[in-house]
Motif scaffolding. Structure first.
Motif, PDB file in Angstrom:
ATOM      1  N   LEU B 241     -33.032 -11.011  -6.950  1.00 31.12           N
ATOM      2  CA  LEU B 241     -34.334 -11.681  -6.948  1.00 31.12           C
ATOM      3  C   LEU B 241     -35.407 -10.804  -6.319  1.00 31.12           C
ATOM      4  CD1 LEU B 241     -33.460 -15.365  -6.085  1.00 31.12           C
ATOM      5  CD2 LEU B 241     -34.404 -14.474  -8.187  1.00 31.12           C
ATOM      6  N   ASP B 242     -35.015 -10.087  -5.259  1.00 26.86           N
ATOM      7  CA  ASP B 242     -35.982  -9.169  -4.626  1.00 26.86           C
ATOM      8  C   ASP B 242     -36.493  -8.169  -5.638  1.00 26.86           C
ATOM      9  OD1 ASP B 242     -35.768 -10.371  -2.203  1.00 26.86           O
ATOM     10  OD2 ASP B 242     -34.313  -8.945  -1.373  1.00 26.86           O
ATOM     11  N   ARG B 243     -35.538  -7.594  -6.373  1.00 22.06           N
ATOM     12  CA  ARG B 243     -35.935  -6.585  -7.351  1.00 22.06           C
ATOM     13  C   ARG B 243     -36.809  -7.199  -8.438  1.00 22.06           C
ATOM     14  NH1 ARG B 243     -30.511  -5.213  -6.633  1.00 22.06           N
ATOM     15  NH2 ARG B 243     -29.900  -6.211  -8.574  1.00 22.06           N
ATOM     16  N   LEU B 244     -36.393  -8.386  -8.894  1.00 21.89           N
ATOM     17  CA  LEU B 244     -37.172  -9.057  -9.937  1.00 21.89           C
ATOM     18  C   LEU B 244     -38.575  -9.375  -9.461  1.00 21.89           C
ATOM     19  CD1 LEU B 244     -34.825 -11.642 -11.639  1.00 21.89           C
ATOM     20  CD2 LEU B 244     -35.995  -9.714 -12.657  1.00 21.89           C
ATOM     21  N   GLU B 245     -38.664  -9.852  -8.223  1.00 22.57           N
ATOM     22  CA  GLU B 245     -39.969 -10.241  -7.713  1.00 22.57           C
ATOM     23  C   GLU B 245     -40.878  -9.026  -7.623  1.00 22.57           C
ATOM     24  OE1 GLU B 245     -39.991 -11.922  -3.812  1.00 22.57           O
ATOM     25  OE2 GLU B 245     -41.891 -12.955  -4.164  1.00 22.57           O
ATOM     26  N   ALA B 246     -40.279  -7.918  -7.132  1.00 20.10           N
ATOM     27  CA  ALA B 246     -41.080  -6.693  -7.016  1.00 20.10           C
ATOM     28  C   ALA B 246     -41.533  -6.239  -8.402  1.00 20.10           C
ATOM     29  CB  ALA B 246     -40.270  -5.601  -6.330  1.00 20.10           C
ATOM     30  N   GLY B 247     -40.596  -6.287  -9.361  1.00 18.76           N
ATOM     31  CA  GLY B 247     -40.925  -5.869 -10.724  1.00 18.76           C
ATOM     32  C   GLY B 247     -41.982  -6.762 -11.336  1.00 18.76           C
ATOM     33  N   TYR B 248     -41.858  -8.034 -11.053  1.00 22.79           N
ATOM     34  CA  TYR B 248     -42.788  -9.007 -11.610  1.00 22.79           C
ATOM     35  C   TYR B 248     -44.188  -8.802 -11.034  1.00 22.79           C
ATOM     36  CZ  TYR B 248     -43.518 -13.357 -14.078  1.00 22.79           C
ATOM     37  OH  TYR B 248     -43.912 -14.282 -14.981  1.00 22.79           O
ATOM     38  N   ALA B 249     -44.210  -8.581  -9.728  1.00 24.80           N
ATOM     39  CA  ALA B 249     -45.497  -8.361  -9.070  1.00 24.80           C
ATOM     40  C   ALA B 249     -46.138  -7.093  -9.634  1.00 24.80           C
ATOM     41  CB  ALA B 249     -45.298  -8.234  -7.566  1.00 24.80           C
ATOM     42  N   HIS B 250     -45.283  -6.100  -9.828  1.00 26.11           N
ATOM     43  CA  HIS B 250     -45.741  -4.824 -10.351  1.00 26.11           C
ATOM     44  C   HIS B 250     -46.339  -5.004 -11.743  1.00 26.11           C
ATOM     45  CE1 HIS B 250     -45.159  -0.499 -11.460  1.00 26.11           C
ATOM     46  NE2 HIS B 250     -45.606  -0.409 -10.229  1.00 26.11           N
ATOM     47  N   LEU B 251     -45.613  -5.790 -12.545  1.00 24.36           N
ATOM     48  CA  LEU B 251     -46.047  -6.039 -13.912  1.00 24.36           C
ATOM     49  C   LEU B 251     -47.356  -6.825 -13.936  1.00 24.36           C
ATOM     50  CD1 LEU B 251     -44.682  -5.357 -16.574  1.00 24.36           C
ATOM     51  CD2 LEU B 251     -43.920  -7.715 -16.696  1.00 24.36           C
ATOM     52  N   ALA B 252     -47.429  -7.824 -13.066  1.00 24.53           N
ATOM     53  CA  ALA B 252     -48.637  -8.649 -13.016  1.00 24.53           C
ATOM     54  C   ALA B 252     -49.833  -7.787 -12.629  1.00 24.53           C
ATOM     55  CB  ALA B 252     -48.445  -9.782 -12.013  1.00 24.53           C
ATOM     56  N   GLN B 253     -49.591  -6.927 -11.623  1.00 20.11           N
ATOM     57  CA  GLN B 253     -50.646  -6.023 -11.168  1.00 20.11           C
ATOM     58  C   GLN B 253     -51.053  -5.101 -12.319  1.00 20.11           C
ATOM     59  OE1 GLN B 253     -51.901  -5.490  -7.921  1.00 20.11           O
ATOM     60  NE2 GLN B 253     -53.245  -3.923  -8.775  1.00 20.11           N
ATOM     61  N   PHE B 254     -50.036  -4.589 -13.009  1.00 17.63           N
ATOM     62  CA  PHE B 254     -50.301  -3.650 -14.099  1.00 17.63           C
ATOM     63  C   PHE B 254     -51.100  -4.318 -15.206  1.00 17.63           C
ATOM     64  CE2 PHE B 254     -48.899  -1.820 -18.206  1.00 17.63           C
ATOM     65  CZ  PHE B 254     -49.457  -0.564 -18.041  1.00 17.63           C
ATOM     66  N   SER B 255     -50.693  -5.531 -15.599  1.00 16.67           N
ATOM     67  CA  SER B 255     -51.418  -6.144 -16.716  1.00 16.67           C
ATOM     68  C   SER B 255     -52.823  -6.528 -16.292  1.00 16.67           C
ATOM     69  CB  SER B 255     -50.631  -7.319 -17.289  1.00 16.67           C
ATOM     70  OG  SER B 255     -50.332  -8.228 -16.281  1.00 16.67           O
ATOM     71  N   GLY B 256     -52.968  -6.919 -15.006  1.00 20.94           N
ATOM     72  CA  GLY B 256     -54.313  -7.220 -14.516  1.00 20.94           C
ATOM     73  C   GLY B 256     -55.194  -5.986 -14.589  1.00 20.94           C
ATOM     74  N   ASP B 257     -54.653  -4.878 -14.114  1.00 25.81           N
ATOM     75  CA  ASP B 257     -55.421  -3.625 -14.117  1.00 25.81           C
ATOM     76  C   ASP B 257     -55.727  -3.186 -15.536  1.00 25.81           C
ATOM     77  OD1 ASP B 257     -55.441  -3.447 -11.403  1.00 25.81           O
ATOM     78  OD2 ASP B 257     -53.637  -2.225 -11.285  1.00 25.81           O
ATOM     79  N   LEU B 258     -54.710  -3.356 -16.384  1.00 24.59           N
ATOM     80  CA  LEU B 258     -54.875  -2.934 -17.773  1.00 24.59           C
ATOM     81  C   LEU B 258     -55.991  -3.748 -18.423  1.00 24.59           C
ATOM     82  CD1 LEU B 258     -53.788  -1.235 -20.076  1.00 24.59           C
ATOM     83  CD2 LEU B 258     -52.184  -3.034 -20.600  1.00 24.59           C
ATOM     84  N   ALA B 259     -55.951  -5.065 -18.187  1.00 24.29           N
ATOM     85  CA  ALA B 259     -56.979  -5.932 -18.754  1.00 24.29           C
ATOM     86  C   ALA B 259     -58.350  -5.468 -18.279  1.00 24.29           C
ATOM     87  CB  ALA B 259     -56.725  -7.367 -18.328  1.00 24.29           C
ATOM     88  N   HIS B 260     -58.455  -5.155 -17.003  1.00 27.66           N
ATOM     89  CA  HIS B 260     -59.737  -4.713 -16.463  1.00 27.66           C
ATOM     90  C   HIS B 260     -60.180  -3.414 -17.120  1.00 27.66           C
ATOM     91  CE1 HIS B 260     -62.827  -3.779 -13.496  1.00 27.66           C
ATOM     92  NE2 HIS B 260     -62.309  -2.566 -13.467  1.00 27.66           N
ATOM     93  N   GLU B 261     -59.255  -2.460 -17.170  1.00 28.12           N
ATOM     94  CA  GLU B 261     -59.610  -1.135 -17.677  1.00 28.12           C
ATOM     95  C   GLU B 261     -60.001  -1.171 -19.143  1.00 28.12           C
ATOM     96  OE1 GLU B 261     -59.886   1.727 -16.062  1.00 28.12           O
ATOM     97  OE2 GLU B 261     -59.277   0.853 -14.159  1.00 28.12           O
ATOM     98  N   ILE B 262     -59.378  -2.072 -19.899  1.00 27.65           N
ATOM     99  CA  ILE B 262     -59.658  -2.095 -21.330  1.00 27.65           C
ATOM    100  C   ILE B 262     -60.820  -3.020 -21.648  1.00 27.65           C
ATOM    101  CG2 ILE B 262     -58.703  -2.815 -23.561  1.00 27.65           C
ATOM    102  CD1 ILE B 262     -56.201  -1.456 -22.871  1.00 27.65           C
ATOM    103  N   ARG B 263     -60.908  -4.128 -20.918  1.00 26.76           N
ATOM    104  CA  ARG B 263     -61.977  -5.078 -21.223  1.00 26.76           C
ATOM    105  C   ARG B 263     -63.337  -4.539 -20.855  1.00 26.76           C
ATOM    106  NH1 ARG B 263     -58.993 -10.330 -19.488  1.00 26.76           N
ATOM    107  NH2 ARG B 263     -58.058 -10.884 -21.497  1.00 26.76           N
ATOM    108  N   THR B 264     -63.402  -3.789 -19.761  1.00 26.04           N
ATOM    109  CA  THR B 264     -64.709  -3.301 -19.326  1.00 26.04           C
ATOM    110  C   THR B 264     -65.382  -2.467 -20.410  1.00 26.04           C
ATOM    111  OG1 THR B 264     -63.845  -3.358 -17.099  1.00 26.04           O
ATOM    112  CG2 THR B 264     -65.904  -2.176 -17.417  1.00 26.04           C
ATOM    113  N   PRO B 265     -64.732  -1.417 -20.922  1.00 29.64           N
ATOM    114  CA  PRO B 265     -65.429  -0.657 -21.972  1.00 29.64           C
ATOM    115  C   PRO B 265     -65.703  -1.466 -23.235  1.00 29.64           C
ATOM    116  CG  PRO B 265     -63.239   0.237 -21.592  1.00 29.64           C
ATOM    117  CD  PRO B 265     -63.468  -0.768 -20.532  1.00 29.64           C
ATOM    118  N   ILE B 266     -64.776  -2.371 -23.590  1.00 29.78           N
ATOM    119  CA  ILE B 266     -65.009  -3.170 -24.798  1.00 29.78           C
ATOM    120  C   ILE B 266     -66.229  -4.061 -24.596  1.00 29.78           C
ATOM    121  CG2 ILE B 266     -64.068  -5.062 -26.188  1.00 29.78           C
ATOM    122  CD1 ILE B 266     -61.376  -3.758 -26.010  1.00 29.78           C
ATOM    123  N   ASN B 267     -66.319  -4.597 -23.394  1.00 33.13           N
ATOM    124  CA  ASN B 267     -67.447  -5.449 -23.066  1.00 33.13           C
ATOM    125  C   ASN B 267     -68.763  -4.681 -23.172  1.00 33.13           C
ATOM    126  OD1 ASN B 267     -68.191  -8.048 -22.249  1.00 33.13           O
ATOM    127  ND2 ASN B 267     -68.714  -7.213 -20.231  1.00 33.13           N
TER     128      ASN B 267
END
Lengths: 223, 475
Positions: B241-267
């Motif tokens: 669970l520790d590993r999953l939680e870390a991976g999940y947090a990592h993924l959430a952070q990544f998709s958040g950042d990705l959304a920001h990085e891609i949405r800003t120029p599109i916007n």
């Protein structure tokens, strides 16, 4: 110079035709592989720009069939950048390869290079306006005044002059001068041009190195 | 809210073990019952034999004290009543003649027997067995006895009908069967209760696990008070669970950042194009918008390219073609390339390199360039960037050091994460999209090497790359 563009995406096809016509080529556009192959075999083209992912007859098949009939330079366009695809394209005799998204300027530059291949001979001394570049002696003068350039600056100026009138993209310049074949997200080229300009253009009234907005740089007598 | 525990088909562990328990107990108890039944039957049989033997000997003694057979014939009732049970058989006769006393209420037929001679004592071995029609065992004996002193001999045939014993055995058997059944039921029940109690931690564990959802990844299984076997399960489960939680947090952070990085120029692209189309404008204005659009698109395209590279590297789909490259020569090329921008910031390079490196040339240049660009961008102005490279039998190492502001250990640990930027305000810096070091890490992984960052001295930061040697590279 006649170019055949085979591209199924309507917008891409339209802008390629428009852009290449404006760059001075006679352009025909085929919107699928079968039409494209038919046109390539029937008419006399100097070059084919070919999308790999075509419905029905795909780019590889078209290229293979067309090249059996004519010795025709082919420039592939593709959204796939796997090494295997690249090797396959080159084995099939693709003369060049651009991965989507590509810069239109880059495409025009590649086309120009492909069409010019084997035609140009390197001049020893170039004279443009009041500037003189002696390739052999590694010497640059303007209005008779000797201008001391570093090795890289000389190579950069030489490249610009050799392809004067062409807008050279930053990635082409980086690749030709420093052998850096990837997009490094830096303003290295701009800094180098700035330094070159400080020596070549700044002391003189007539400016020879021009910035082509959102593309790169061009060496030209005309402003 | 926790989702309901899904219905589990098939037998539960408790019922399964209980059933096995019941089966095992019934086997053992049945065996025991048979043993008890048999030994009780034997004991009763022995007792019956003894009684029969005792009586026959008694008859013998009694007849010895008589004068003659006639005395017996005159008082048959006396002899008839001398056996304990009404079913028992007594037959007295002269050898070869009809019996003069006969008590045989069930008309049992004696089995073939040779009468025991006078003087030889009756023993269990001389007894014979037959069965009454209703299955009751009958023990027979035949013995000769002297009557008085006249030399008369009488044959005594006696039988013991084991009616009482049979009755006793019947009720005894029922009791054994009852006890066995009770024992089976009782052990099964006790087993069931004990198991249910013993498996309570497992039940608790499953309920706890059912509460763990993506929104609730921080829940952990209790390890306290667990039996040792289950504690190990809980431990490994929690570690997972520790590993999953870390991976999940990592993924959430990544998709958040990705959304920001891609949405800003599109916007930006969408917004400024729509504003430009809102009314007629001069050609210069249109040009300006288009130019800005191209810039944004280039930025987007770079991000997409980098992400695709990382995605491919993640799946190790890239076949890495390696060559031996000269470290000094290649580093010279790279510092040459960046000399201009370093000079702009008053920085210079100090390169000390020797040896060779096994790597893919383009990727090697990309990795080292990324480190050098970082050093030039984030290093202190007017300072020296030191680049050291060396190789030995195990491979080669490249280090890029520069003076910098102090970086926290936490920031250093995250530096190789995708979209990580030391300073959030740098997101305005279009040159960087926070993927540079992530790509460094991915390329090093593709080469079977490692990338690390450390702080060798206060005010310094050092990135180091370790490439394995050709021999260590798996083909």
């Amino acid at each position: 110079m006649a170019i055949l563009v085979i591209e199924d995406d309507p917008k891409t096809g339209d802008y390629l035709r428009k852009g290449l016509r404006e760059s001075g080529y006679a352009v025909d556009l085929a919107r699928n592989g079968a039409d494209g192959l038919h046109m390539a075999l029937e008419q006399d083209y100097d070059l084919v720009v070919l999308d790999v992912m075509l419905p029905g007859l795909d780019g590889w098949q078209v290229a293979l069939a067309a090249q059996c009939a004519h010795d025709l330079p082919v420039l592939f366009l593709t959204a796939r950048d796997h090494v295997d695809d690249r090797i396959r394209g080159l084995q099939l005799g693709a003369d060049d390869y651009l991965v989507k998204p590509f810069s239109f300027t880059e495409l025009v530059l590649r086309i120009r290079t492909l069409l010019r291949r084997g035609v140009t001979r390197e001049a020893e001394v170039y004279e443009i306006a009041d500037l003189q570049l002696d390739h052999v002696r590694h010497k640059v003068t303007r209005q008779g005044v000797n201008i001391a350039l570093t090795n890289k600056e000389f190579m950069l100026l030489h490249l610009l002059i050799k392809r004067q009138g062409e807008a050279l993209s930053r990635s082409v310049i980086a690749s030709q001068i420093w052998d850096m074949n990837f997009d490094s997200d830096t303003n290295v080229v701009d800094v180098a041009i700035k330094r070159l300009r400080a020596k070549i253009d700044a002391p003189f009234d007539k400016k020879l190195i021009h910035t082509v907005r959102s593309v790169g740089y061009m060496f030209s007598e005309e402003p | 809210m926790s989702p309901p525990t899904p219905a589990v088909g098939g037998w539960t562990l408790t019922t399964r073990v209980t059933a096995l328990f019941a089966l095992m107990t019934s086997l053992v108890v049945t065996g025991l019952g048979f043993y008890l039944d048999r030994s009780a039957g034997q004991a009763l049989s022995q007792r019956a034999d003894q009684a029969l033997i005792g009586r026959v000997e008694h008859f013998r003694n009694l007849m010895h004290d008589l004068y003659n057979v006639e005395q017996m014939e005159q008082r048959p009732a006396l002899f008839e009543s001398m056996m304990g049970n009404e079913q028992d058989v007594r037959i007295f006769r002269r050898q070869g003649e009809a019996p003069f006393i006969q008590s045989n209420p069930d008309h049992l037929v004696p089995p073939a027997m040779t009468p025991l001679p006078v003087g030889s004592p009756v023993s269990s071995a001389s007894l014979r067995t037959s069965q009454r029609a209703d299955g009751v065992r009958v023990r027979w004996v035949s013995a000769l006895a002297d009557v008085g002193k006249g030399g008369d001999t009488v044959e005594i045939v006696a039988a013991y009908v084991m009616v009482q014993e049979a009755r006793m055995m019947r009720s005894y058997r029922w009791r054994i069967a009852g006890a066995a059944a009770a024992a089976v039921v009782l052990t099964a029940l006790l087993g069931f209760l004990l198991l249910r109690r013993g498996l309570q931690p497992l039940e608790a564990m499953s309920q706890r696990a059912a509460q763990i959802t993506p929104d609730h990844l921080s829940a952990r299984l209790d390890q306290e008070g667990m039996p040792a076997e289950l504690r190990r399960v809980a431990l490994s489960f929690n570690a997972m669970l520790d590993r999953l939680e870390a991976g999940y947090a990592h993924l959430a952070q990544f998709s958040g950042d990705l959304a920001h990085e891609i949405r800003t120029p599109i916007n930006v692209l969408m917004g400024q194009s729509q504003v430009a189309l809102g009314q007629r404008r001069s050609p210069e204005e249109y040009e300006q918008v288009l130019e800005s659009n191209v810039e944004e698109l280039q930025r987007l395209s770079r991000i997409v390219e980098n992400i695709l590279f990382l995605a491919q590297a993640d799946h190790a789909a890239l076949a890495v073609e390696r060559n031996a490259l000269d470290l000094a020569e290649e580093l010279g090329r790279i510092t040459d390339y960046f000399e201009g921008i370093a000079d702009e910031r008053g920085m210079r390079f100090d390169v000390q390199a020797a040896g060779q490196c096994q790597a893919n040339l383009i990727m090697w240049r990309r990795v080292v360039s990324n480190l050098v660009i970082n050093a030039v961008r984030y290093g202190r102005a007017e300072s020296t960037i030191r680049i050291l490279a060396e190789s030995d039998g195990e491979g080669s190492r490249i280090m890029v050091e520069n003076r910098s502001e102090d970086v926290t250990a936490q920031a250093m640990a995250r530096m190789f994460d995708r979209f990580y930027r030391g300073d959030r305000s740098r997101s305005a810096f279009t040159e960087s999209n926070g993927l540079g070091l992530a790509i460094v890490k991915a390329i090093m992984a593709l080469h079977g090497g490692t990338a690390a960052v450390e702080c060798p001295a206060p005010g310094w930061i050092r990135f180091s790359l370790r490439f394995p040697s050709a021999a260590a590279v798996p083909s």
